[in-house]
Design a protein around this motif. Structure first.
Motif, PDB file in Angstrom:
ATOM      1  N   GLU A   1     -14.993  26.123   2.322  1.00 39.54           N
ATOM      2  CA  GLU A   1     -15.218  24.904   1.460  1.00 39.54           C
ATOM      3  C   GLU A   1     -14.078  24.042   1.119  1.00 39.54           C
ATOM      4  OE1 GLU A   1     -16.293  28.055   0.641  1.00 39.54           O
ATOM      5  OE2 GLU A   1     -18.064  27.941   1.235  1.00 39.54           O
ATOM      6  N   GLU A   2     -12.955  24.791   0.706  1.00 43.82           N
ATOM      7  CA  GLU A   2     -12.010  24.081   0.150  1.00 43.82           C
ATOM      8  C   GLU A   2     -11.323  23.333   1.550  1.00 43.82           C
ATOM      9  OE1 GLU A   2     -10.200  26.607  -3.353  1.00 43.82           O
ATOM     10  OE2 GLU A   2      -9.563  27.082  -1.245  1.00 43.82           O
ATOM     11  N   LEU A   3     -11.174  23.717   2.691  1.00 41.51           N
ATOM     12  CA  LEU A   3     -10.866  23.324   3.918  1.00 41.51           C
ATOM     13  C   LEU A   3     -11.501  22.046   4.461  1.00 41.51           C
ATOM     14  CD1 LEU A   3      -8.964  23.459   6.446  1.00 41.51           C
ATOM     15  CD2 LEU A   3     -10.404  25.087   7.463  1.00 41.51           C
ATOM     16  N   GLU A   4     -12.767  22.135   4.279  1.00 37.53           N
ATOM     17  CA  GLU A   4     -13.558  21.028   4.671  1.00 37.53           C
ATOM     18  C   GLU A   4     -13.371  19.770   3.783  1.00 37.53           C
ATOM     19  OE1 GLU A   4     -15.825  20.050   7.310  1.00 37.53           O
ATOM     20  OE2 GLU A   4     -14.583  22.120   8.037  1.00 37.53           O
ATOM     21  N   SER A   5     -13.200  20.318   2.332  1.00 41.19           N
ATOM     22  CA  SER A   5     -12.906  19.040   1.399  1.00 41.19           C
ATOM     23  C   SER A   5     -11.547  18.424   1.868  1.00 41.19           C
ATOM     24  CB  SER A   5     -12.587  19.875   0.065  1.00 41.19           C
ATOM     25  OG  SER A   5     -12.473  18.767  -0.944  1.00 41.19           O
ATOM     26  N   VAL A   6     -10.435  19.406   1.944  1.00 38.71           N
ATOM     27  CA  VAL A   6      -9.178  18.696   2.635  1.00 38.71           C
ATOM     28  C   VAL A   6      -9.408  17.785   3.729  1.00 38.71           C
ATOM     29  CG1 VAL A   6      -6.809  19.497   3.473  1.00 38.71           C
ATOM     30  CG2 VAL A   6      -7.814  20.573   1.667  1.00 38.71           C
ATOM     31  N   VAL A   7     -10.168  18.439   4.811  1.00 34.73           N
ATOM     32  CA  VAL A   7     -10.293  17.520   6.089  1.00 34.73           C
ATOM     33  C   VAL A   7     -10.912  15.994   5.641  1.00 34.73           C
ATOM     34  CG1 VAL A   7     -11.752  17.326   8.200  1.00 34.73           C
ATOM     35  CG2 VAL A   7     -10.334  19.649   7.481  1.00 34.73           C
ATOM     36  N   THR A   8     -11.873  16.066   4.842  1.00 31.21           N
ATOM     37  CA  THR A   8     -12.542  14.945   4.548  1.00 31.21           C
ATOM     38  C   THR A   8     -11.633  13.931   3.817  1.00 31.21           C
ATOM     39  OG1 THR A   8     -14.604  16.038   4.353  1.00 31.21           O
ATOM     40  CG2 THR A   8     -14.598  13.940   3.001  1.00 31.21           C
ATOM     41  N   ALA A   9     -10.915  14.511   2.963  1.00 28.38           N
ATOM     42  CA  ALA A   9      -9.933  13.454   1.899  1.00 28.38           C
ATOM     43  C   ALA A   9      -8.911  13.057   2.724  1.00 28.38           C
ATOM     44  CB  ALA A   9      -9.544  14.600   0.761  1.00 28.38           C
ATOM     45  N   THR A  10      -8.369  13.853   3.840  1.00 27.41           N
ATOM     46  CA  THR A  10      -7.400  13.552   4.725  1.00 27.41           C
ATOM     47  C   THR A  10      -7.856  12.368   5.638  1.00 27.41           C
ATOM     48  OG1 THR A  10      -6.411  15.815   4.782  1.00 27.41           O
ATOM     49  CG2 THR A  10      -5.791  13.940   6.702  1.00 27.41           C
ATOM     50  N   ALA A  11      -9.345  12.560   6.089  1.00 27.64           N
ATOM     51  CA  ALA A  11      -9.730  11.466   6.978  1.00 27.64           C
ATOM     52  C   ALA A  11      -9.859   9.927   6.076  1.00 27.64           C
ATOM     53  CB  ALA A  11     -11.191  11.835   7.306  1.00 27.64           C
ATOM     54  N   ALA A  12     -10.252  10.241   5.038  1.00 23.49           N
ATOM     55  CA  ALA A  12     -10.583   9.060   4.084  1.00 23.49           C
ATOM     56  C   ALA A  12      -9.183   8.440   3.787  1.00 23.49           C
ATOM     57  CB  ALA A  12     -11.359   9.574   2.799  1.00 23.49           C
ATOM     58  N   SER A  13      -8.102   9.359   3.835  1.00 24.54           N
ATOM     59  CA  SER A  13      -6.747   8.654   3.344  1.00 24.54           C
ATOM     60  C   SER A  13      -6.008   7.973   4.592  1.00 24.54           C
ATOM     61  CB  SER A  13      -5.928   9.846   2.896  1.00 24.54           C
ATOM     62  OG  SER A  13      -5.338  10.536   4.015  1.00 24.54           O
ATOM     63  N   PHE A  14      -6.558   8.077   5.418  1.00 27.64           N
ATOM     64  CA  PHE A  14      -5.772   7.156   6.888  1.00 27.64           C
ATOM     65  C   PHE A  14      -5.962   5.725   6.580  1.00 27.64           C
ATOM     66  CE2 PHE A  14      -6.985  11.084   9.698  1.00 27.64           C
ATOM     67  CZ  PHE A  14      -5.692  11.618   9.396  1.00 27.64           C
ATOM     68  N   PRO A  15      -4.593   5.092   6.617  1.00 23.29           N
ATOM     69  CA  PRO A  15      -4.969   3.467   6.386  1.00 23.29           C
ATOM     70  C   PRO A  15      -4.865   2.992   7.939  1.00 23.29           C
ATOM     71  CG  PRO A  15      -2.339   4.320   6.630  1.00 23.29           C
ATOM     72  CD  PRO A  15      -3.384   5.350   6.935  1.00 23.29           C
ATOM     73  N   PRO A  16      -5.329   1.624   7.807  1.00 25.45           N
ATOM     74  CA  PRO A  16      -5.529   1.088   8.963  1.00 25.45           C
ATOM     75  C   PRO A  16      -4.595   1.086  10.265  1.00 25.45           C
ATOM     76  CG  PRO A  16      -6.139  -0.247   7.215  1.00 25.45           C
ATOM     77  CD  PRO A  16      -5.358   0.696   6.742  1.00 25.45           C
ATOM     78  N   GLY A  17      -3.372   1.182   9.729  1.00 26.11           N
ATOM     79  CA  GLY A  17      -2.292   1.267  10.715  1.00 26.11           C
ATOM     80  C   GLY A  17      -1.765   2.709  11.161  1.00 26.11           C
ATOM     81  N   VAL A  18      -2.451   3.539  10.886  1.00 24.61           N
ATOM     82  CA  VAL A  18      -2.021   4.931  11.059  1.00 24.61           C
ATOM     83  C   VAL A  18      -1.692   5.167  12.663  1.00 24.61           C
ATOM     84  CG1 VAL A  18      -4.643   5.734  11.376  1.00 24.61           C
ATOM     85  CG2 VAL A  18      -2.782   7.490  10.723  1.00 24.61           C
ATOM     86  N   GLY A  19      -2.577   4.483  13.454  1.00 21.69           N
ATOM     87  CA  GLY A  19      -2.200   4.785  14.907  1.00 21.69           C
ATOM     88  C   GLY A  19      -1.032   4.090  15.222  1.00 21.69           C
ATOM     89  N   ASP A  20      -0.967   2.776  14.625  1.00 23.72           N
ATOM     90  CA  ASP A  20       0.322   1.736  14.967  1.00 23.72           C
ATOM     91  C   ASP A  20       1.517   2.611  14.861  1.00 23.72           C
ATOM     92  OD1 ASP A  20      -1.474  -0.077  15.666  1.00 23.72           O
ATOM     93  OD2 ASP A  20      -1.336  -0.775  13.771  1.00 23.72           O
ATOM     94  N   HIS A  21       1.839   3.290  13.566  1.00 23.67           N
ATOM     95  CA  HIS A  21       3.031   4.176  13.099  1.00 23.67           C
ATOM     96  C   HIS A  21       3.071   5.150  14.170  1.00 23.67           C
ATOM     97  CE1 HIS A  21       1.635   3.193   8.492  1.00 23.67           C
ATOM     98  NE2 HIS A  21       1.940   2.044   9.443  1.00 23.67           N
ATOM     99  N   ALA A  22       2.082   5.974  14.459  1.00 26.23           N
ATOM    100  CA  ALA A  22       2.294   7.085  15.414  1.00 26.23           C
ATOM    101  C   ALA A  22       2.793   6.509  16.719  1.00 26.23           C
ATOM    102  CB  ALA A  22       1.160   7.909  15.369  1.00 26.23           C
ATOM    103  N   ALA A  23       2.448   5.604  17.436  1.00 27.97           N
ATOM    104  CA  ALA A  23       2.814   4.829  18.407  1.00 27.97           C
ATOM    105  C   ALA A  23       4.157   4.678  18.916  1.00 27.97           C
ATOM    106  CB  ALA A  23       2.190   3.480  18.696  1.00 27.97           C
ATOM    107  N   LEU A  24       5.153   4.692  17.560  1.00 33.62           N
ATOM    108  CA  LEU A  24       6.507   4.692  17.621  1.00 33.62           C
ATOM    109  C   LEU A  24       7.282   6.216  17.769  1.00 33.62           C
ATOM    110  CD1 LEU A  24       7.011   2.554  14.424  1.00 33.62           C
ATOM    111  CD2 LEU A  24       7.734   1.976  16.642  1.00 33.62           C
ATOM    112  N   VAL A  25       6.255   7.292  17.874  1.00 33.77           N
ATOM    113  CA  VAL A  25       6.873   8.567  17.873  1.00 33.77           C
ATOM    114  C   VAL A  25       7.469   8.912  19.329  1.00 33.77           C
ATOM    115  CG1 VAL A  25       6.368  11.050  17.651  1.00 33.77           C
ATOM    116  CG2 VAL A  25       5.770   9.188  15.738  1.00 33.77           C
ATOM    117  N   PRO A  26       6.545   8.690  20.215  1.00 33.14           N
ATOM    118  CA  PRO A  26       6.993   9.292  21.511  1.00 33.14           C
ATOM    119  C   PRO A  26       8.270   8.835  22.075  1.00 33.14           C
ATOM    120  CG  PRO A  26       4.526   8.972  21.275  1.00 33.14           C
ATOM    121  CD  PRO A  26       5.112   8.245  20.108  1.00 33.14           C
ATOM    122  N   GLY A  27       8.427   7.495  21.903  1.00 29.65           N
ATOM    123  CA  GLY A  27       9.523   6.706  22.476  1.00 29.65           C
ATOM    124  C   GLY A  27      10.848   7.021  21.599  1.00 29.65           C
TER     125      GLY A  27
END
Length: 262
Positions: free
Chosen positions: A167-193
């Protein structure tokens, strides 16, 4: 401690005033100044004038219209310091923010007094690069729950993760998903290069590399590579996953403040 906000270009600046020396904060991908440093901000601000900038697409900063650029993020952070009247400063970088911090030191060597790099990397390598590719793809598709299910086991230490009930794990997953900002993918795109090995060799300031030893997102050998390539860098180990502000904030703050006090 007092805080206020202002805008420089597209950046939201968070400033705390103590009358002490300057300290710039560079947060991680998908985070913000508040989410990554909020747990230790009072400790940092006790002896430093702290300036932090939220990257485009997080906190109070609008999402960028095009791809992000490390040089531009570094320049925006220094511009925020300029706006606050800080001529010289140390830089604390967390995760992707460590890349930004290194780029600040490389581009403004006469202004940086020290570097503290936590849970960061000089180059992504295969594991982190593939994880970042999937991170970007899931973010672009709006698969916030799946992205959370990817990142939660990669960012929490084994001890913390396996100590959760279902139950706690599902709560953490739900809270994490809700916390992602609009630019979360833009930030990660900087990592590979990202590849800062050449810059690291040219940096000549006191530096501390804080390695999160239970980290499954940024492997320990990637973190230690920074210390190997950064002349004279000290190394401190923190027995956490990728989220020291969640697992051991007091210990993290003490490592940072003790080093800067020296």
């Amino acid at each position: 401690m007092s805080t206020d906000t202002s805008r420089t270009a597209y950046a939201r600046t968070v400033r705390t005033e103590s009358g002490g020396p300057g300290l710039l904060l560079a947060h991680g991908g998908g985070g913000s100044v508040e989410s990554n440093f909020g747990a230790i901000l009072d400790d940092l601000a006790a002896a430093h004038s702290v300036v932090g900038v939220d990257y485009p697409g997080t906190g109070g900063t609008p999402r960028a219209e095009g791809p992000l650029d490390l040089d531009e993020l570094a320049d925006q952070l220094v511009a925020a310091a300029d706006a606050e009247g800080l001529d010289r400063f140390a830089v604390l970088g967390y995760s992707l923010g460590g890349n930004v911090a290194v780029r600040v030191a490389a581009r403004y060597p006469e202004r940086v007094t020290a570097l503290v790099l936590t849970a960061t990397f000089a180059r992504a390598g295969n594991r982190l690069g593939l994880a970042a590719d999937l991170w970007v793809a899931l973010a672009e598709r709006g698969e916030r729950d799946l992205l959370a299910r990817l990142l939660v086991p990669l960012t929490l230490s084994e001890q913390v993760l396996e100590g959760l009930t279902p139950e706690e794990l599902e709560s953490v997953v739900t809270a994490t998903a809700a916390s992602f900002p609009p630019g979360v993918g833009d930030h990660a795109a900087l990592v590979p290069g990202a590849d800062l090995r050449a810059e690291l060799a040219r940096i000549d300031v006191p530096a501390l590399v804080i390695a999160t030893t239970e980290d499954r997102l940024v492997p320990l050998d990637r973190q230690l590579e920074i210390a190997q390539r950064l002349p004279g860098a000290e190394v401190a180990e923190l027995p956490t996953g990728h989220l020291p502000f969640l697992e051991r904030p007091a210990e993290w703050a003490k490592l940072v403040t003790d080093f800067l006090a020296r």
